[in-house]
Design an enzyme around this catalytic site. Structure first.
Site, PDB file in Angstrom:
ATOM      1  N   HIS A 108       0.813  -1.215   0.000  1.00  0.00           N
ATOM      2  CA  HIS A 108       0.000   0.000   0.000  1.00  0.00           C
ATOM      3  C   HIS A 108       0.847   1.265   0.000  1.00  0.00           C
ATOM      4  O   HIS A 108       0.363   2.345  -0.339  1.00  0.00           O
ATOM      5  CB  HIS A 108      -1.015  -0.001   1.154  1.00  0.00           C
ATOM      6  N   ASP A 141       0.324  -7.650   1.297  1.00  0.00           N
ATOM      7  CA  ASP A 141       0.676  -6.250   1.526  1.00  0.00           C
ATOM      8  C   ASP A 141       2.190  -6.054   1.592  1.00  0.00           C
ATOM      9  O   ASP A 141       2.707  -5.369   2.482  1.00  0.00           O
ATOM     10  CB  ASP A 141       0.016  -5.705   2.794  1.00  0.00           C
ATOM     11  N   SER A 219       4.412   2.477   8.006  1.00  0.00           N
ATOM     12  CA  SER A 219       4.137   1.322   7.150  1.00  0.00           C
ATOM     13  C   SER A 219       5.349   0.947   6.310  1.00  0.00           C
ATOM     14  O   SER A 219       5.940   1.783   5.629  1.00  0.00           O
ATOM     15  CB  SER A 219       2.967   1.622   6.215  1.00  0.00           C
TER      16      SER A 219
END
Length: 373
Positions: A108, A141, A219
């Site tokens: 992402h 992811d 992230s």
């Protein structure tokens, strides 16, 4: 005027004592003033001006495994990823995976700017390098970038299977765009089923849960154990449900993709640009609200509830079966079953317990690779 009577001798002694002490202090101060003037003249050439007091002591030693020790080794190998396009941009984190210049991050993060976006990494010293996308996978992811490997040092990857609840961990990344940020905490739970992303592009993670502060921008950054090894990739944070509170930052619930999954998927992305996903070959009933994961009783969208000759079919799973355990661990929902399967590798053998009409049956199956469209 009458003369006041003399104070008792005890009071006089106390008064004299105090006066004597004051005299000693005054004399000492005067002597110190004289001596200080002389000494000041003697050392003025060597130590001009007035400065802070310092201790003549050896340098502070940081013990191996301390947060400072872990951070000093990891920070130079953790990068800020800047993603940009004509309309969208964003930042995230990543880390050096090997000596070939491969950088691991979240899907992402890499996909934030769209297919035509530019990718740049920024090192801890502020220098930047252009990056190219090697491969990415929505389901896990994870994504891999590649940059010029000159002077980059990989971070060693540990075994997430060895992680225990209560272990100390350190997160490094760029929360809110603030590069080289270090936070610390413990592992607060394991195998937490986490589903993130939009419908049709969900990621299923059997996550390591940590109370180390994780915020937007963390992230893709590493979660490190006390040896400084990567045991997870920070991927998601929990937020207070809307309507309860307006807080959107860290609330002490961060989730990381376990390193065993990371290593397997990243190696596949580097090798082929794609990752393989293990499946058991069933359609799950999304309307079922009981305990476990229920296999549909009838076909949907032209697909059989149990794929003919698939892993579940070969193991003896039937339409309407409720899968209540996998490898001896309870299954409470469809998402938990999917997460547990995705944490395995193609070819792994698993044990299922299914509830069939109120009677539990033990089945053994071998996971196969999903046939990608």
């Amino acid at each position: 005027m009458p003369v006041a009577p003399a104070a008792p001798s005890r009071r006089r002694r106390r008064t004299v004592s105090l006066l004597g002490a004051a005299t000693v202090v005054v004399l000492t101060a005067l002597l110190a003033g004289i001596g200080g003037g002389l000494l000041g003249g003697l050392v003025a050439d060597r130590a001009p001006g007035v400065g802070p007091v310092t201790l003549d002591a050896p340098a502070i030693e940081r013990e191996a495994g301390s947060v400072a020790d872990i951070a000093s080794n990891a920070v130079p190998s953790v990068v800020t990823i800047r993603v940009g396009s004509g309309q969208r941009s964003g930042t995230g984190s990543g880390w050096v995976y090997d000596t070939s210049g491969h950088i691991v991050t979240n899907n992402h993060v890499a996909a934030a700017g769209g297919a035509s976006s530019s990718l740049t990494i920024e090192l801890a010293d502020g220098s930047r390098r252009e990056a190219e996308l090697v491969g990415r996978d929505e389901s896990y992811d994870l994504a891999v970038l590649k940059v010029d490997p000159a002077d980059l040092t990989p971070i060693p990857v540990g075994d997430s299977a060895d992680v225990l609840v209560g272990d100390s961990v350190v997160a490094v990344g760029s929360p809110l765009g603030l590069g080289s940020t270090v936070t610390a905490g413990i592992v607060s739970a394991l195998e937490r089923p986490v589903t993130a992303g939009e419908s049709g592009a969900e990621s299923y993670i059997s996550a390591i849960q940590t109370d180390a502060a994780i915020n937007p921008g963390n992230s893709g950054g590493p979660l490190l154990n006390v040896r400084g090894e990567v045991v997870g990739v920070n991927s998601a944070i929990a937020q207070v449900p809307s309507g309860i509170d307006s807080a959107s930052g860290s609330i002490g619930l961060g989730f990381a993709i376990p390193s065993d999954q990371v290593r397997r998927t990243v190696d596949q992305l580097i090798s082929t640009g794609e990752a393989v996903h293990p499946v058991i070959g069933v359609l799950l009933d999304t309307q079922y609200s009981g305990d476990g994961a229920k296999v549909r009783e009838s076909a949907a969208g032209g697909q059989d509830p149990v794929v003919p000759d698939g892993p579940a079919d070969q193991a003896g799973v039937r339409p309407g079966d409720v899968i209540v355990e996998m490898d001896g661990q309870r299954i409470s929902s469809n998402d938990q079953l999917i997460v547990r399967i995705r944490s395995k590798a193609v070819g792994d053998e698993v044990e299922l317990t299914v509830d069939r009409g109120g009677k539990e049956t033990q089945l053994t199956m071998t996971l196969e690779a999903a046939k990608e469209n």
